[in-house]
Design an enzyme around this catalytic site. Structure first.
Site, PDB file in Angstrom:
ATOM      1  N   GLU A 305       0.823  -1.219   0.000  1.00 58.48           N
ATOM      2  CA  GLU A 305       0.000   0.000   0.000  1.00 58.48           C
ATOM      3  C   GLU A 305       0.856   1.269   0.000  1.00 58.48           C
ATOM      4  O   GLU A 305       0.599   2.223   0.720  1.00 58.48           O
ATOM      5  CB  GLU A 305      -0.957  -0.012   1.191  1.00 58.48           C
ATOM      6  CG  GLU A 305      -1.918  -1.182   1.173  1.00 58.48           C
ATOM      7  CD  GLU A 305      -2.918  -1.156   2.311  1.00 58.48           C
ATOM      8  OE1 GLU A 305      -4.109  -1.427   2.054  1.00 58.48           O
ATOM      9  OE2 GLU A 305      -2.513  -0.862   3.455  1.00 58.48           O
ATOM     10  N   ASP A 379      -8.519  -8.527   3.793  1.00 61.13           N
ATOM     11  CA  ASP A 379      -8.229  -7.425   4.712  1.00 61.13           C
ATOM     12  C   ASP A 379      -9.273  -7.335   5.820  1.00 61.13           C
ATOM     13  O   ASP A 379     -10.139  -6.468   5.785  1.00 61.13           O
ATOM     14  CB  ASP A 379      -8.174  -6.100   3.950  1.00 61.13           C
ATOM     15  CG  ASP A 379      -7.639  -4.953   4.803  1.00 61.13           C
ATOM     16  OD1 ASP A 379      -7.131  -5.216   5.902  1.00 61.13           O
ATOM     17  OD2 ASP A 379      -7.726  -3.792   4.356  1.00 61.13           O
ATOM     18  N   GLU A 407     -12.631  -2.000  11.940  1.00 61.15           N
ATOM     19  CA  GLU A 407     -12.537  -1.211  10.708  1.00 61.15           C
ATOM     20  C   GLU A 407     -13.631  -1.572   9.712  1.00 61.15           C
ATOM     21  O   GLU A 407     -14.186  -0.699   9.042  1.00 61.15           O
ATOM     22  CB  GLU A 407     -11.156  -1.426  10.086  1.00 61.15           C
ATOM     23  CG  GLU A 407     -10.948  -0.748   8.756  1.00 61.15           C
ATOM     24  CD  GLU A 407      -9.589  -1.070   8.153  1.00 61.15           C
ATOM     25  OE1 GLU A 407      -9.350  -0.663   7.002  1.00 61.15           O
ATOM     26  OE2 GLU A 407      -8.763  -1.737   8.831  1.00 61.15           O
TER      27      GLU A 407
END
Length: 716
Positions: A305, A379, A407
């Site tokens: 990332e 993820d 998240e």
């Protein structure tokens, strides 16, 4: 006089408010409600312990706090072994009791294990807590206090316990400016500006909480690392934290930015094979260990990332990890190298990329390197199949990375107890090297005899008074510690322990709250991503549904990349006819999941592009089942609301009110998820909603128009 009384009254009120806020977590040490149990505990208020170390001072303070809270009695600590009823605490060499076991048996408990044993001597009941080290004693005392907080009898107690995993860790994604990436409970609790001279008492309570559940390592900073933390000025701040944590058995780790030699070292390169770069890291490691002799090591996110890494210089992960490992090896430090990697330049299915990058490197990493692998290959989704790297890396230690901060699970406004999800992953059979090699057996070293083992959780801790935002989010922090100590513990046992220590010991209320907790994860999966859907959250902030999103700068950041809905069906084909990601699993798993008729329903859209009209085992179409699952999720949250109302008289008023309000938010957002997703997917299926599924409250255009520029957790 009246003014003094008013001041005292305000002080008492503030303490009461603190007690009801959830600040004390599972260490609130509330008065024992069972009179017989309480009276039996008072027999143990005389304690024998030689107080000759910082850790034993901590033990004394914890016992004093706990006994006055639970029994109303002050403990009396002596050095004289000749006592009547009471507790005797000491190293096995100090206790010198044959009844504890042979030297060989006691040695097997290691540096962190302990033994609790109640015996009757001359008509007097004595409880012995023994260990090989002071840290083992601390863990034994906390286990005793856990037993007392859950109102269990101490007579005939016999417990022998040691951790299954060596490294039991919290990864903080905290930035130096006190923002927290993917944190939903306020700012970072680390005040770097005032360290090292001002050390907040909250750090002590944080250390107490971690030690009480066996967590022995903390990475203080974000994996999207800032090299500043490695400067001399900041290392002095880190030293203050390490000095505080040491008596609690907690080692400090830091995230190492791979480009630090350039950013703070004045070099022109960070090439891991460059001699100057190697020397810079050797010197930096020596500086760190001169300040912090028990420094744990580096946690590294590289070439992921946008983060710098060895691939920037044409090198591979082994080159990068082993260069850092060489710098740490003289000091017995570890490199924890994260395996969360994927490249925009690689057209391959994102699911496959970590396996493709790391499996060819198995056996090439230095002996003090661990790979930290997320529970799933994408993820931290609400539900993911276990990562195929578990079982595939047979010569390289692989440790687990779970996410506590929610998240992708509604942030700190949704009640989602994660232990069932953790258990689902840990129980999954990798079939490597053979049937019965569960993920738990892989990470604890049983399957491949790893030199180092570990489990990490991305921390959900912040500056909120109750630490985690949602009161029930504390249970996920607690569960991480308990499962890292013993990855075979059940979700039910962990929930029982947490509820009794944190909320209530009333049997009926405990059972109701446990029902809420145990169904909460399945509810969340159902109203967010049922039947194998994944990564359809809002772009960037990951708040709320946005399955229509397709405008990201890279394809695999688009929601449409993952669900691939069209007029024929929905889901990512990862079979032989698609990306063939299933080839990364052992043959028995491939065979079961390759066949759309034998794969578990929960993994359908993960591995198959499922036709809308596909008939499932219940005789209904996939579209009907998908619609019903979304409705089940909403109905499940409504049931949680009703159950919570029934325990009002058994939990404190402040927390009852807070959870009530949060469940209302969760219910509204569950409806939003259901309505937005079904309205969007219906544009492809062209099928009506089945009976029993509530129609959307708004149009699809309304849901697509919603914007959340200030959603929390982005870390800037």
């Amino acid at each position: 006089m009246r003014g003094i009384f008013f001041t005292i009254a305000l002080w008492a009120l503030s303490l009461s408010a603190l007690a009801e806020s959830g600040y004390h977590l599972w260490l609130r040490y509330a008065q024992v409600q069972n009179a017989a149990i309480k009276n039996s505990y008072r027999l143990f208020s005389s304690v024998v312990m030689k107080e000759n170390s910082p850790t034993r001072t901590i033990i004394r303070k914890e016992l004093e706090r706990a006994f006055i809270g639970m029994t109303g009695y002050k403990i009396l600590i002596k050095n004289d072994l000749a006592i009547g009823n009471g507790i005797v605490i000491g190293l096995f060499t100090e206790l010198n009791l044959d009844s504890f076991g042979t030297p060989e048996e006691l040695k097997r408990l290691g540096n962190e294990g302990f033994k609790l044993k109640s015996v009757t001597i001359s008509g007097k009941t004595q409880l012995f807590i023994g260990a090989n080290t002071d840290i083992g004693l601390l863990y034994g005392v906390f286990r005793l206090l856990q037993i007392m907080s859950t109102e269990q009898p101490l007579a005939k107690l016999s417990i022998e316990s040691k951790p299954r995993l060596q490294l039991r860790m919290l990864n903080h994604w905290d930035n130096l400016n006190r923002t927290v990436e993917r944190g939903y409970a306020g700012n970072s609790i680390w005040n770097w500006h005032t360290l090292p001279d001002y050390v907040d008492d909250r750090y002590v309570d944080y250390a107490r909480a971690n030690a009480s559940i066996g967590i022995n390592a903390v990475s203080l900073t974000n994996v999207n690392a800032n090299a500043t933390v490695l400067t001399t000025a900041y290392l002095q701040k880190v030293k203050a934290m390490a000095d505080l944590f040491r008596p609690y058995g907690i080692k400090v780790f830091l995230t190492a930015r791979f480009s630090a030699p350039i950013e703070i070292g004045g070099l022109q390169t960070a090439d891991p094979l460059n001699a100057q770069v190697k020397d810079w890291w050797m010197q930096k490691a020596a500086e760190i260990y001169s300040q912090i002799p028990d420094f744990g090591g580096f946690l590294v996110k590289a070439n992921s990332e946008g983060q710098p890494g060895p691939q920037n210089y044409g090198r591979n992960h082994v080159d990068g990890a082993n260069m850092l490992a060489a710098a740490l090896q003289p000091h017995n430090g570890l490199v924890i190298w994260r395996a969360f990697v994927y490249s925009n330049e690689t057209p391959e299915d994102r699911y496959k990329q970590p396996y493709q990058e790391f499996v060819p490197l198995d056996g090439q990493f230095a002996s003090n390197v661990l790979l930290q692998v997320k529970n799933g290959a994408i993820d931290f989704q609400p539900r993911e199949p276990f990562h195929p790297l578990f079982g595939a890396m047979q010569k390289t230690p692989v440790m687990m990375e779970f996410q506590l901060t929610q998240e992708y699970l509604g942030f700190a406004t949704h009640l989602v107890y994660l232990a069932p999800m953790f258990r689902e992953v840990l129980d999954a059979d990798t079939y490597r090297p053979h049937k019965g090699s569960s993920v738990a057996r892989v990470i604890d070293g049983s399957s491949f005899d790893y030199k180092h083992t570990g489990m990490a959780g991305v921390a959900n801790i912040g500056s909120d008074l109750n630490w985690t935002g949602h009161p029930f989010a504390q249970a996920n922090w607690y569960a991480l510690g308990r499962l890292a100590w013993n990855p075979d513990l059940s979700s039910e046992i962990i929930a029982d322990e947490w509820i009794a220590q944190t909320l209530t010991t009333n049997p009926q209320a405990k059972n109701i709250i446990k029902r809420i907790m145990l169904q909460s994860h399945e509810n969340a999966v159902n109203y967010m991503t049922p039947l194998g859907l994944h990564h359809i959250m809002g772009y960037g902030h990951h708040y709320g549904p946005a399955p229509w999103f397709n405008k990201a700068s890279r394809e695999d950041w688009n929601c449409t990349y993952f669900h691939r809905a069209d007029t024929t069906g929905i889901g990512f084909d990862r079979t032989k006819n698609g990306s063939n990601a299933l080839s990364q699993y052992a043959e028995p798993i491939q065979q079961k999941w390759e066949n759309i008729n034998t794969i578990d329903d929960k993994w359908l859209a993960w591995f198959h592009h499922v036709p809308w009209h596909f008939t499932m085992d219940n005789g209904q179409t996939f579209w009907a089942n998908l619609s019903h699952k979304y409705q089940e999720g909403v109905n499940g949250v409504r049931a949680m609301q009703q159950l919570w109302q029934s325990v009002q008289q058994h939990v404190n008023e402040a927390q009852f009110k807070q959870v009530t309000m949060l469940l209302h938010v969760q219910q509204q957002e569950a409806v939003w998820w259901k309505d937005a997703c079904l309205a969007y997917f219906q544009t492809f299926s062209k099928l009506p909603l089945p009976k029993g599924v509530e129609p959307p409250l708004h149009t699809l255009q309304y849901y697509q128009s919603l914007s959340f520029p200030y959603a929390p957790g982005n870390g800037h």
